[in-house]
Design an enzyme around this catalytic site. Structure first.
Site, mmCIF file in Angstrom:
data_model
loop_
_atom_site.group_PDB
_atom_site.id
_atom_site.type_symbol
_atom_site.label_atom_id
_atom_site.label_comp_id
_atom_site.label_asym_id
_atom_site.label_seq_id
_atom_site.Cartn_x
_atom_site.Cartn_y
_atom_site.Cartn_z
ATOM 1 N N ARG A 142 0.817 -1.215 0.000
ATOM 2 C CA ARG A 142 0.000 0.000 0.000
ATOM 3 C C ARG A 142 0.854 1.272 0.000
ATOM 4 O O ARG A 142 0.436 2.317 -0.480
ATOM 5 C CB ARG A 142 -0.901 -0.031 1.244
ATOM 6 C CG ARG A 142 -1.978 1.009 1.261
ATOM 7 C CD ARG A 142 -2.833 0.853 2.519
ATOM 8 N NE ARG A 142 -3.875 1.858 2.585
ATOM 9 C CZ ARG A 142 -4.380 2.320 3.718
ATOM 10 N NH1 ARG A 142 -3.940 1.850 4.880
ATOM 11 N NH2 ARG A 142 -5.310 3.234 3.701
ATOM 12 N N HIS B 164 0.410 5.363 -1.496
ATOM 13 C CA HIS B 164 0.392 6.539 -0.622
ATOM 14 C C HIS B 164 1.655 7.380 -0.773
ATOM 15 O O HIS B 164 1.661 8.561 -0.435
ATOM 16 C CB HIS B 164 0.180 6.095 0.833
ATOM 17 C CG HIS B 164 -1.212 5.608 1.085
ATOM 18 N ND1 HIS B 164 -2.020 6.126 2.069
ATOM 19 C CD2 HIS B 164 -1.952 4.671 0.454
ATOM 20 C CE1 HIS B 164 -3.200 5.509 2.034
ATOM 21 N NE2 HIS B 164 -3.175 4.620 1.075
ATOM 22 N N ASP B 165 2.719 6.775 -1.269
ATOM 23 C CA ASP B 165 3.929 7.553 -1.543
ATOM 24 C C ASP B 165 3.825 8.265 -2.891
ATOM 25 O O ASP B 165 3.961 9.485 -2.975
ATOM 26 C CB ASP B 165 5.164 6.638 -1.522
ATOM 27 C CG ASP B 165 6.462 7.435 -1.642
ATOM 28 O OD1 ASP B 165 6.476 8.612 -1.211
ATOM 29 O OD2 ASP B 165 7.449 6.905 -2.167
ATOM 30 N N GLY C 270 4.936 12.607 -5.877
ATOM 31 C CA GLY C 270 5.770 11.627 -6.553
ATOM 32 C C GLY C 270 6.358 10.585 -5.607
ATOM 33 O O GLY C 270 6.258 10.700 -4.387
ATOM 34 N N ASP D 163 8.811 9.414 -3.602
ATOM 35 C CA ASP D 163 9.999 10.027 -3.013
ATOM 36 C C ASP D 163 10.173 9.672 -1.537
ATOM 37 O O ASP D 163 10.933 10.323 -0.819
ATOM 38 C CB ASP D 163 9.919 11.558 -3.152
ATOM 39 C CG ASP D 163 8.714 12.136 -2.416
ATOM 40 O OD1 ASP D 163 7.901 11.347 -1.884
ATOM 41 O OD2 ASP D 163 8.583 13.368 -2.369
ATOM 42 N N SER E 117 8.427 10.331 0.845
ATOM 43 C CA SER E 117 8.028 11.387 1.789
ATOM 44 C C SER E 117 7.148 10.809 2.893
ATOM 45 O O SER E 117 7.226 11.245 4.044
ATOM 46 C CB SER E 117 7.319 12.529 1.060
ATOM 47 O OG SER E 117 6.214 12.037 0.329
ATOM 48 N N GLU F 257 3.452 13.085 6.736
ATOM 49 C CA GLU F 257 2.259 12.434 6.185
ATOM 50 C C GLU F 257 1.713 11.310 7.058
ATOM 51 O O GLU F 257 0.629 10.794 6.810
ATOM 52 C CB GLU F 257 2.587 11.906 4.782
ATOM 53 C CG GLU F 257 2.847 13.031 3.797
ATOM 54 C CD GLU F 257 3.583 12.613 2.533
ATOM 55 O OE1 GLU F 257 3.387 11.469 2.081
ATOM 56 O OE2 GLU F 257 4.370 13.418 2.005
ATOM 57 N N ASN G 30 -3.809 8.068 6.422
ATOM 58 C CA ASN G 30 -2.701 7.260 6.947
ATOM 59 C C ASN G 30 -2.780 6.972 8.443
ATOM 60 O O ASN G 30 -2.341 5.913 8.901
ATOM 61 C CB ASN G 30 -1.369 7.970 6.653
ATOM 62 C CG ASN G 30 -1.151 8.177 5.158
ATOM 63 O OD1 ASN G 30 -1.823 7.554 4.336
ATOM 64 N ND2 ASN G 30 -0.223 9.045 4.804
ATOM 65 N N HIS H 109 -6.382 -4.505 -3.559
ATOM 66 C CA HIS H 109 -7.200 -4.901 -2.413
ATOM 67 C C HIS H 109 -7.519 -6.395 -2.454
ATOM 68 O O HIS H 109 -8.323 -6.875 -1.661
ATOM 69 C CB HIS H 109 -8.478 -4.051 -2.349
ATOM 70 C CG HIS H 109 -8.210 -2.603 -2.034
ATOM 71 N ND1 HIS H 109 -9.178 -1.634 -2.079
ATOM 72 C CD2 HIS H 109 -7.071 -1.960 -1.655
ATOM 73 C CE1 HIS H 109 -8.649 -0.447 -1.751
ATOM 74 N NE2 HIS H 109 -7.365 -0.627 -1.494
ATOM 75 N N SER H 110 -6.886 -7.104 -3.343
ATOM 76 C CA SER H 110 -6.921 -8.568 -3.307
ATOM 77 C C SER H 110 -6.172 -9.103 -2.099
ATOM 78 O O SER H 110 -6.363 -10.256 -1.706
ATOM 79 C CB SER H 110 -6.270 -9.123 -4.580
ATOM 80 O OG SER H 110 -6.131 -10.518 -4.466
ATOM 81 N N ASP I 278 -10.849 -8.926 0.666
ATOM 82 C CA ASP I 278 -11.558 -9.868 -0.220
ATOM 83 C C ASP I 278 -11.562 -11.240 0.447
ATOM 84 O O ASP I 278 -11.065 -11.391 1.559
ATOM 85 C CB ASP I 278 -10.975 -9.884 -1.644
ATOM 86 C CG ASP I 278 -9.767 -10.811 -1.814
ATOM 87 O OD1 ASP I 278 -9.206 -11.266 -0.785
ATOM 88 O OD2 ASP I 278 -9.368 -11.064 -2.964
ATOM 89 N N THR J 219 -9.971 -13.903 -0.186
ATOM 90 C CA THR J 219 -8.667 -14.585 -0.090
ATOM 91 C C THR J 219 -7.582 -13.545 0.224
ATOM 92 O O THR J 219 -6.759 -13.212 -0.630
ATOM 93 C CB THR J 219 -8.321 -15.295 -1.426
ATOM 94 O OG1 THR J 219 -8.347 -14.314 -2.485
ATOM 95 C CG2 THR J 219 -9.295 -16.407 -1.741
#
Ligand code: HEM
Ligand SMILES: *[C@@H]1O[C@H](CO)[C@@H](O)[C@H](O)[C@H]1NC(C)=O
Ligand SMILES: *[C@@H]1O[C@H](CO)[C@@H](O)[C@H](O)[C@H]1NC(C)=O
Ligand SMILES: *[C@@H]1O[C@H](CO)[C@@H](O)[C@H](O)[C@H]1NC(C)=O
Ligand SMILES: *[C@@H]1O[C@H](CO)[C@@H](O)[C@H](O)[C@H]1NC(C)=O
Length: 340
Positions: free
Chosen positions: A57, A61-62, A67, A69, A71, A83, A89, A188-189, A240, A242
């Protein structure tokens, strides 16, 4: 010596240029880089399977916030709200320690060479490959940011309440298509989400005081049991059926009305994205192919800003003034010169 020294410093923080990303970027400077990260991810899988999803994930979110980086890995400081406590987050991103482990292992074999931003990209790929998904070559050569911004994250990261129209528009801002959106949501599998992220959908969808009508009734009963009103909203459920296998079950679940998040189920209820959900639910290879394309495109996101290779992913390196002679030991200097 003085000129060598200032040359080194100049290269040490690279100012404002966008890095040229390429495969095998570290083949000369740290040929073990990719295998070191993969080994750390293998250990993480044994320790706690979910941590692979949590680390995967990170790429989203990065890369969506200024970009790719790293952060999002920076801890807050007295002068910088980073962040980690941003809306999307806080109490949610986890397994930062897995990235720390990869960084520590890399600093042992080739200190100061491999950026945290690249670690995120490698680790995300490994998370997918190690849980049954596709494997692919990643482009590397990113630099780590010198700052982070909570506000930038809050302005960009989508809510689990979002609908497909909103998400299509958001992803378009990053040059990602509706197909990329659906394929990347297939991440999200694997993994889990908190009751916090679905309470509105179970009890008050769009302020109607009713549940989301798109939830299949039996599945809704199950979710109601997991997340009754007054539940500890940190309790988690599987994204999900599985959750430790990267496969196309996620899309099958959407087709049967058993998507966990509103942002998931909406991909099937909205006509603009429904076709892709149907396609991926019946053709796992198509999903894998589109997913890899999406991950590579998302990994290409960069903004022009100064960067460095952090020694610790949670803090920026301390840059001592260039005027002082003592600002770096010879040993450190040689190290830096050799790496850049
Ligand atoms: C399309 C828009 C997206 C939305 C609205 C969204 C939202 C969310 C939310 C709300 C959670 C659970 C958070 C919680 O309850 O604590 C979650 C989990 C997760 N997301 Fe997304 N997400 C999106 C796209 C993506 C993308 C593009 C990726 C990666 C490529 C991704 C990877 C993950 C993973 C792996 C988890 C499970 C993490 C874990 O188990 O710790 N998501 N997402
Ligand atoms: C989708 O979400 C946006 C933003 O929240 C909202 O303005 C729009 O009305 C929604 N579209 C539909 C069809 O519900
Ligand atoms: C999207 O692509 C356009 C045209 O190639 C480019 O100018 C723009 O910077 C890209 N946007 C992002 C966020 O990468
Ligand atoms: C449902 O949502 C609406 C609008 O967001 C809000 O005004 C209302 O108080 C909520 N109802 C409950 C029971 O939370
Ligand atoms: C979840 O746990 C954190 C700390 O463990 C707490 O601060 C937060 O309020 C909890 N969140 C919810 C939605 O209950």
């Amino acid at each position: 010596m003085t000129s060598l020294f200032s040359l080194c410093l100049l290269q040490y923080i690279r100012i404002g240029a966008v890095a040229q990303l390429r495969p095998h970027y570290y083949s000369e400077t740290c040929s073990e880089a990719e295998s070191v990260v993969r080994d750390v991810m293998k250990e993480a899988l044994i320790r706690e399977a979910r941590s692979l999803a949590s680390v995967m994930r990170f790429q989203f979110h990065d890369c969506f916030v200024n970009g790719c980086d790293a952060s999002m890995l920076l801890d807050d400081t007295p002068t910088m709200l980073g962040e980690k406590l941003a809306l999307a987050n806080i109490n949610s991103l986890r397994s930062y320690e897995v990235v720390d482990e990869a960084k520590e292992a890399l600093e042992k074999v080739c200190p100061g060479v491999v950026s945290c931003a690249d670690i995120i990209i490698m680790a995300s790929r490994d998370a997918v490959a190690l849980t049954g998904g596709p494997d692919w070559g990643v482009k590397l050569g990113r630099l780590d940011s010198l700052s982070a911004s909570q506000e930038a994250s809050d302005n960009v990261m989508p809510s689990p309440r979002a609908n497909a129209t909103f998400l299509i528009d958001l992803f378009a801002k990053f040059n990602l298509s509706a197909k990329d959106l659906v394929a990347l949501s297939g991440s999200h599998s694997i993994g889990q989400a908190r009751c916090f992220s679905i309470m509105f959908r179970l009890y008050n969808q769009s302020g109607t005081a009713r549940p989301d009508p798109a939830i299949e009734p039996k599945f809704r009963e199950k979710l109601n049991k997991l997340c009754p009103l007054n539940v500890d909203q940190n309790i988690t459920g599987d994204l999900d059926a599985t959750p430790v296998v990267f496969d196309n079950q996620y899309f099958k679940d959407l087709v049967s009305g058993s998507g966990f998040l509103n942002s998931d189920q909406t991909l099937f209820t909205f006509p603009e994205t429904k076709g892709f959900v149907q396609q991926f639910s019946s053709d796992q290879e198509e999903f894998f192919k589109a997913f890899v394309e999406g991950m590579i495109k998302m990994g290409d996101l960069q903004v022009e800003q100064p960067g460095e290779v952090r020694r610790n992913c949670r803090v920026v390196n301390s840059h001592r003034p260039a005027s002082a002679n003592t600002c770096m030991s010879i040993e450190e200097m040689v190290n830096v010169c050799m790496k850049t």
